[in-house]
Design an enzyme around this catalytic site. Structure first.
Site, PDB file in Angstrom:
ATOM      1  N   PHE A  19       0.834  -1.202   0.000  1.00 50.33           N
ATOM      2  CA  PHE A  19       0.000   0.000   0.000  1.00 50.33           C
ATOM      3  C   PHE A  19       0.873   1.259   0.000  1.00 50.33           C
ATOM      4  CE2 PHE A  19      -2.139   2.717   3.448  1.00 50.33           C
ATOM      5  CZ  PHE A  19      -2.791   3.531   2.539  1.00 50.33           C
ATOM      6  N   ASP A  64      13.056 -11.780  -0.402  1.00 45.76           N
ATOM      7  CA  ASP A  64      12.757 -11.669   1.029  1.00 45.76           C
ATOM      8  C   ASP A  64      13.729 -10.668   1.650  1.00 45.76           C
ATOM      9  OD1 ASP A  64      12.409 -11.983   3.738  1.00 45.76           O
ATOM     10  OD2 ASP A  64      12.885 -14.131   3.763  1.00 45.76           O
ATOM     11  N   ALA A  87       9.149  -3.010   4.049  1.00 45.13           N
ATOM     12  CA  ALA A  87       8.722  -4.413   4.189  1.00 45.13           C
ATOM     13  C   ALA A  87       8.611  -4.758   5.665  1.00 45.13           C
ATOM     14  CB  ALA A  87       9.728  -5.334   3.507  1.00 45.13           C
ATOM     15  N   TYR A 154       4.881  -5.967  17.914  1.00 48.63           N
ATOM     16  CA  TYR A 154       5.065  -5.107  16.737  1.00 48.63           C
ATOM     17  C   TYR A 154       5.698  -3.770  17.144  1.00 48.63           C
ATOM     18  CZ  TYR A 154       3.560  -2.041  12.859  1.00 48.63           C
ATOM     19  OH  TYR A 154       3.503  -1.130  11.825  1.00 48.63           O
ATOM     20  N   VAL A 198      -9.561   0.722   9.730  1.00 50.80           N
ATOM     21  CA  VAL A 198     -11.003   0.962   9.765  1.00 50.80           C
ATOM     22  C   VAL A 198     -11.462   1.770   8.553  1.00 50.80           C
ATOM     23  CG1 VAL A 198     -10.773   3.029  11.208  1.00 50.80           C
ATOM     24  CG2 VAL A 198     -12.878   1.743  11.267  1.00 50.80           C
ATOM     25  N   ASP A 284      -8.432  -1.535  22.826  1.00 48.18           N
ATOM     26  CA  ASP A 284      -8.372  -0.388  21.916  1.00 48.18           C
ATOM     27  C   ASP A 284      -8.099   0.894  22.702  1.00 48.18           C
ATOM     28  OD1 ASP A 284      -8.660  -1.466  19.471  1.00 48.18           O
ATOM     29  OD2 ASP A 284     -10.710  -0.744  19.113  1.00 48.18           O
TER      30      ASP A 284
HETATM   31  N1  LIG Z   1      -0.655   1.437   7.114  1.00 48.20           N
HETATM   32  C1  LIG Z   1      -0.428   2.053   8.271  1.00 48.20           C
HETATM   33  O1  LIG Z   1      -1.312   2.747   8.806  1.00 48.20           O
HETATM   34  C2  LIG Z   1       0.919   1.943   8.939  1.00 48.20           C
HETATM   35  C3  LIG Z   1       1.090   2.560  10.185  1.00 48.20           C
HETATM   36  C4  LIG Z   1       2.334   2.476  10.811  1.00 48.20           C
HETATM   37  C5  LIG Z   1       3.397   1.823  10.185  1.00 48.20           C
HETATM   38  N2  LIG Z   1       3.196   1.217   8.982  1.00 48.20           N
HETATM   39  C6  LIG Z   1       4.355   0.541   8.359  1.00 48.20           C
HETATM   40  O2  LIG Z   1       4.448   0.938   6.992  1.00 48.20           O
HETATM   41  C7  LIG Z   1       5.049  -0.123   6.239  1.00 48.20           C
HETATM   42  C8  LIG Z   1       4.185  -0.415   5.014  1.00 48.20           C
HETATM   43  O3  LIG Z   1       2.918  -0.887   5.449  1.00 48.20           O
HETATM   44  P1  LIG Z   1       1.624  -0.952   4.515  1.00 48.20           P
HETATM   45  O4  LIG Z   1       0.491  -0.408   5.286  1.00 48.20           O
HETATM   46  O5  LIG Z   1       1.945  -0.393   3.184  1.00 48.20           O
HETATM   47  O6  LIG Z   1       1.395  -2.536   4.451  1.00 48.20           O
HETATM   48  P2  LIG Z   1       1.485  -3.547   3.215  1.00 48.20           P
HETATM   49  O7  LIG Z   1       1.205  -4.907   3.753  1.00 48.20           O
HETATM   50  O8  LIG Z   1       0.634  -3.062   2.099  1.00 48.20           O
HETATM   51  O9  LIG Z   1       3.009  -3.409   2.778  1.00 48.20           O
HETATM   52  C9  LIG Z   1       4.049  -4.219   3.268  1.00 48.20           C
HETATM   53  C10 LIG Z   1       4.764  -4.795   2.073  1.00 48.20           C
HETATM   54  O10 LIG Z   1       5.908  -5.524   2.489  1.00 48.20           O
HETATM   55  C11 LIG Z   1       5.951  -6.760   1.789  1.00 48.20           C
HETATM   56  N3  LIG Z   1       6.733  -7.691   2.606  1.00 48.20           N
HETATM   57  C12 LIG Z   1       6.380  -8.213   3.814  1.00 48.20           C
HETATM   58  N4  LIG Z   1       7.373  -9.001   4.268  1.00 48.20           N
HETATM   59  C13 LIG Z   1       8.357  -8.960   3.332  1.00 48.20           C
HETATM   60  C14 LIG Z   1       9.636  -9.559   3.219  1.00 48.20           C
HETATM   61  N5  LIG Z   1      10.121 -10.372   4.179  1.00 48.20           N
HETATM   62  N6  LIG Z   1      10.392  -9.301   2.122  1.00 48.20           N
HETATM   63  C15 LIG Z   1       9.917  -8.482   1.142  1.00 48.20           C
HETATM   64  N7  LIG Z   1       8.721  -7.895   1.193  1.00 48.20           N
HETATM   65  C16 LIG Z   1       7.950  -8.124   2.273  1.00 48.20           C
HETATM   66  C17 LIG Z   1       4.505  -7.136   1.594  1.00 48.20           C
HETATM   67  O11 LIG Z   1       4.296  -8.073   0.540  1.00 48.20           O
HETATM   68  C18 LIG Z   1       3.883  -5.773   1.296  1.00 48.20           C
HETATM   69  O12 LIG Z   1       3.956  -5.464  -0.078  1.00 48.20           O
HETATM   70  C19 LIG Z   1       5.210  -1.285   7.204  1.00 48.20           C
HETATM   71  O13 LIG Z   1       6.545  -1.273   7.676  1.00 48.20           O
HETATM   72  C20 LIG Z   1       4.250  -0.972   8.320  1.00 48.20           C
HETATM   73  O14 LIG Z   1       4.643  -1.568   9.536  1.00 48.20           O
HETATM   74  C21 LIG Z   1       1.990   1.256   8.336  1.00 48.20           C
END
Ligand SMILES: NC(=O)c1ccc[n+]([C@@H]2O[C@H](COP(=O)([O-])OP(=O)(O)OC[C@H]3O[C@@H](n4cnc5c(N)ncnc54)[C@H](O)[C@@H]3O)[C@@H](O)[C@H]2O)c1
Length: 318
Positions: A19, A64, A87, A154, A198, A284
């Protein structure tokens, strides 16, 4: 930290098919950069990069990020000037169920990526941390110099990664920027995932004409940041040679309640029945809000897409 001011042209994005990752790739391409997305497609999707991959300057490699040999190969082949490490195992409940996997993906992978960077020419890393490092702190708005006290595997892993990167910055001169993302929303957030936010779940249901069930009274609030604003900040930290690293919130400083979200969705889909209200979800937190001032000052980017505009952009993408 790095004193280099040479231009940054080649950027590696782990989690690039996710995303936030796919929006980051789009933004970097828009800045004229050459982008390599590295993703194992565990929660990401190739289609997220459909537009980006039309550019000759964008490539996706399936690998990976926690595998040292694979990452060394990728860094050797691509020779990035900067890496954006997104990732992760992104689900808090999954981190509780599988702490070993959480550690591998949310701590060890950070070390693997940072090490691959420092062995080559890459001197700049941007890392996706999380507001989860603050735990249940009630000192709102949350500031970077306030206490961190994560209460999940996490959140603990994200904080450990921040500390590791700080040590990499000191020991090896990497410019390491850790962004504590608050609640990110926008197009391409996967509403089918049971762990989705959400906003994407509610938007998806309203669009399908189905009423939502709210856990609690809907007065709980979050600091929702639009993914396009977030990607601009991430890309700026990755490509501006003047950025020296540090830890920054990425948030708006605006508290938005679930009832605010429902009002916007109900105005767009007046035919959808009113929501029902169930019991609060155990554990929550009631309110979460960040202070965006530090990132705004150092990055000179704004992140103020009005919530209603961001929601309409999300709905238009569904
Ligand atoms: N979405 C949020 O509100 C939010 C909030 C805080 C932090 N984050 C952080 O932002 C980052 C991106 O999250 P997102 O919301 O886009 O989620 P997402 O699941 O869409 O993106 C994570 C991506 O990492 C890839 N991935 C997972 N493990 C992997 C690995 N071992 N090797 C290669 N690729 C791998 C997944 O296939 C996915 O494309 C993450 O680090 C997440 O913890 C997101």
């Amino acid at each position: 930290m790095s004193e280099s001011t040479s231009p940054i042209e080649r950027v590696l994005v782990t989690g690039g098919a996710g995303f936030i990752g796919s929006h980051t790739c789009d933004r970097l391409l828009g800045l004229g950069k050459t982008v390599l997305a590295v993703d194992d497609l565990s929660t990401g999707h190739r289609e997220n990069l459909a537009g980006a991959l039309e550019s000759p300057d964008c490539t996706l490699v399936e690998a990976d990020a926690a595998d040292p040999a694979a990452m060394e190969r990728v860094f050797d082949d691509f020779e990035p000037d900067a890496v954006v490490h997104l990732a992760a195992l992104v689900s808090v409940p999954q981190g509780e169920a599988e702490p070993g996997r959480n550690f591998r993906l949310n701590v060890a992978a950070t070390q693997v990526v940072a090490d691959a960077a420092r062995r080559g020419i890459c001197r700049r890393i941007v890392f996706a941390s999380s507001a989860a490092v603050y735990g249940n702190s009630e000192a709102l708005p949350l500031r970077e110099d306030g206490a961190t006290d994560p209460i999940s595997q996490y959140g603990a892993a994200k904080l450990m990664s921040e500390k590791l990167l700080r040590a990499y910055a000191i020991s090896y001169g990497l410019a390491a920027t850790c962004f504590r993302f608050f609640n990110v929303y926008g197009p391409r957030q996967d509403p089918r995932s049971p762990y989705s936010g959400v906003v994407s779940i509610f938007a998806d249901r309203y669009r399908a004409g189905q009423p939502v069930t709210v856990n609690g009274d809907g007065g709980q609030s979050r600091d929702f940041i639009y993914v396009g604003d977030l990607a601009r900040a991430v890309a700026a930290a990755a490509t501006d040679p003047a950025q020296r690293g540090g830890v920054y919130n990425l948030c708006t400083g605006r508290a938005t309640t679930l009832l605010d979200l429902i009002d916007i969705l109900a105005a767009e889909y007046p035919e959808v029945p009113a929501p029902s209200f169930g019991p609060e979800r155990a554990g929550d937190i009631r309110h979460s809000l960040g202070d965006p001032a530090a990132a705004r000052e150092v990055l000179a980017v704004t992140n103020d897409t009005p919530f209603a505009d961001g929601i309409r952009a999300l709905l238009a993408s569904l």
